[in-house]
Scaffold this active site. Structure first.
Site, PDB file in Angstrom:
ATOM      1  CE  LYS A  19      82.739  10.619  79.615  1.00  0.00           C
ATOM      2  NZ  LYS A  19      83.681  10.732  80.739  1.00  0.00           N
ATOM      3  CG  ASP A  53      85.714   8.501  87.208  1.00  0.00           C
ATOM      4  OD1 ASP A  53      84.748   8.054  86.563  1.00  0.00           O
ATOM      5  OD2 ASP A  53      86.066   9.697  87.184  1.00  0.00           O
ATOM      6  CG  PHE A  81      89.061  12.333  82.379  1.00  0.00           C
ATOM      7  CD1 PHE A  81      88.886  12.007  81.048  1.00  0.00           C
ATOM      8  CD2 PHE A  81      88.498  13.498  82.857  1.00  0.00           C
ATOM      9  CE1 PHE A  81      88.152  12.833  80.205  1.00  0.00           C
ATOM     10  CE2 PHE A  81      87.766  14.329  82.021  1.00  0.00           C
ATOM     11  CZ  PHE A  81      87.595  13.994  80.697  1.00  0.00           C
TER      12      PHE A  81
HETATM   13  C1  PLP Z   1      84.019  11.927  81.254  1.00  0.00           C
HETATM   14  C2  PLP Z   1      84.775  11.849  82.498  1.00  0.00           C
HETATM   15  C3  PLP Z   1      84.608  12.801  83.507  1.00  0.00           C
HETATM   16  C4  PLP Z   1      83.684  13.952  83.258  1.00  0.00           C
HETATM   17  O1  PLP Z   1      83.531  14.761  84.357  1.00  0.00           O
HETATM   18  P1  PLP Z   1      82.430  15.918  84.327  1.00  0.00           P
HETATM   19  O2  PLP Z   1      82.506  16.484  85.668  1.00  0.00           O
HETATM   20  O3  PLP Z   1      81.122  15.288  83.987  1.00  0.00           O
HETATM   21  O4  PLP Z   1      82.820  16.885  83.263  1.00  0.00           O
HETATM   22  C5  PLP Z   1      85.309  12.648  84.675  1.00  0.00           C
HETATM   23  N1  PLP Z   1      86.155  11.614  84.850  1.00  0.00           N
HETATM   24  C6  PLP Z   1      86.357  10.677  83.902  1.00  0.00           C
HETATM   25  C7  PLP Z   1      87.282   9.543  84.141  1.00  0.00           C
HETATM   26  C8  PLP Z   1      85.677  10.780  82.690  1.00  0.00           C
HETATM   27  O5  PLP Z   1      85.874   9.874  81.747  1.00  0.00           O
END
Ligand code: PLP
Length: 413
Positions: free
Chosen positions: A224, A198, A127
């Site tokens: 989520k 993560d 991500f």
């Molecule tokens: C949704 C997601 C994020 C979101 O990060 P925010 O700091 O809450 O915007 C980060 N890493 C992954 C892998 C995600 O799927």
């Protein structure tokens, strides 16, 4: 081949052990919501809770609520609830900040513990915010570290003695493919590498066992599959064996050993609490706390079983009913490495998704060509899957997606 019919779907729904859970959510009328992997649905109890927090705890009791309503313990309390879902001990998790910020915090702590080693390994398809945070931290630390982004199936080939940290997302946000957490953690640790997982697309979506995998650090998302609401606080995990050594880079007062002594010098709290920084967002964290109660009586093994059944069914139905329309499965066919989402690639994916949303099937689009569908077993049923695919078939068969209005881009996809 399994024969599918509406009757069969209704029967599966009737026999579903999680069927009653759906009633705990306020679901949008006339929609099939397949985007719980981006923003989970609203639990009904959370409406009442937020109203009470605002009306009474804030409106009436004001400052006394820090003690009376125990606002001060929210980050640890919520952390405890999440710990159960991710195979961590109650005192190894806190809720705080955003996933991006938490990744910065744990990566920084891990790098400090690994001085002498210079490389961070991650995956090219991770991500983007995760990669951005790694890049920013490297810059901040003066550039002596290097981020090496590798192909997702080549991670093990890059683990050597120069690597400080391996930072991966457990379930990939686009493909839904997941890593063998225990095997990869072990391979990395055998080389003296620390691993950060993560769990943004894992927590609440499938059973996770951080302790079983001997994980070092983890972060994850509250909005989520945990249904905490838009911008809900995220969480972070530090294995208890690292509690004394992991030093937080953001040395705020909420992570101080005694915040209300107003000491001039920073002294980190013991344990996980030192990874807090500033005052918790009480309204959002209360919403997350209430939403997490939905999981209190949920057996994650049953949840996983249903998740696999729903995603298998969706793939089979799309391939059966939409075979002629150019969709390619972009998720693993093998359920044992697939999270709770299914993606297909299609060159006209953007317009198809806009048409689907307009016809009541809410998924999302991820550039350049992925249509993505999340299946939250707590509130998605078999009949929903059936109906969603029939609507997709209609949109393709009648060329509905070709209408101009489905080609206009908005800021958020
Ligand atoms: C949704 C997601 C994020 C979101 O990060 P925010 O700091 O809450 O915007 C980060 N890493 C992954 C892998 C995600 O799927």
């Amino acid at each position: 081949m399994v024969s599918h019919s509406l009757e069969k779907m209704k029967d599966l729904d009737r026999k579903d052990p999680l069927r009653e859970k759906r009633k705990e959510f306020s679901l949008p009328k006339g929609k099939i919501y397949l985007d719980g992997n981006s923003l989970g649905c609203l639990p009904k109890a959370t409406v009442t809770r937020v109203n009470d927090v605002v009306t009474w705890e804030w409106g009436e009791d004001l400052i006394t609520s820090w003690n009376k309503a125990e606002w001060i313990n929210l980050p640890a309390r919520v952390g405890e609830q999440i710990a159960r879902l991710i195979g961590a001990k109650a005192d190894e998790v806190v809720a705080a900040d955003s996933t991006s910020v938490n990744l910065f915090k744990v990566l920084s702590a891990a790098l400090k513990m690994q001085s002498g080693r210079t490389k961070i390994i991650s995956e090219k398809g991770n991500f983007p915010t995760d990669l951005y945070m790694m890049q920013g931290l490297i810059e901040q630390l003066g550039g002596q570290h290097e981020l090496v982004m590798v192909d997702d199936d080549k991670v093990l080939d890059h683990l050597d003695d120069d690597v400080a940290v391996l930072s991966l997302t457990h379930v990939n946000y686009k493909s839904g493919q997941f890593y063998d957490m225990a095997a990869i953690t072990k391979a990395a640790q055998d080389k003296g590498i620390m691993v950060i997982w993560d769990l943004s697309h894992s927590a609440g979506a499938l059973p996770v066992d951080l302790n079983g995998a001997n994980a070092d650090f983890a972060v994850g998302c509250g909005y989520k599959y945990l249904n905490g609401g838009p911008g809900a606080p995220a969480f972070l995990y530090v294995a208890s064996r690292h509690h004394d050594k992991a030093q937080p880079p953001l040395s705020g007062w909420m992570g101080h050993a005694a915040p209300f002594e107003f000491d001039r010098d920073y002294r980190p709290a013991d344990g996980i609490k030192r990874h807090l920084c500033g005052t918790p967002p009480v309204i959002g964290m209360s919403a997350l706390e209430e939403s997490l109660k939905v999981f209190d009586d949920v057996d994650m093994k049953k949840l996983r079983k249903k998740s696999v059944a729903l995603t298998d069914l969706f793939i089979a139905l799309v391939e059966e009913k939409c075979a002629d329309y150019g969709f390619e499965l972009a998720s693993p066919r093998e359920a044992s490495v697939r999270g709770s989402q299914v993606s297909f690639s299609h060159k006209d994916g953007f317009a198809i998704m806009q048409a689907l949303i307009d016809h009541g099937v809410v998924g999302d689009f991820r550039a350049p060509d992925i249509v993505r569908f999340g299946f939250t077993p707590l509130y998605v049923g078999y009949e929903d899957v059936w109906n969603a695919v029939l609507i997709l078939e209609k949109i393709m068969k009648k060329d509905i997606w070709k209408q101009d209005k489905y080609h206009v881009k908005s800021a958020v996809t």
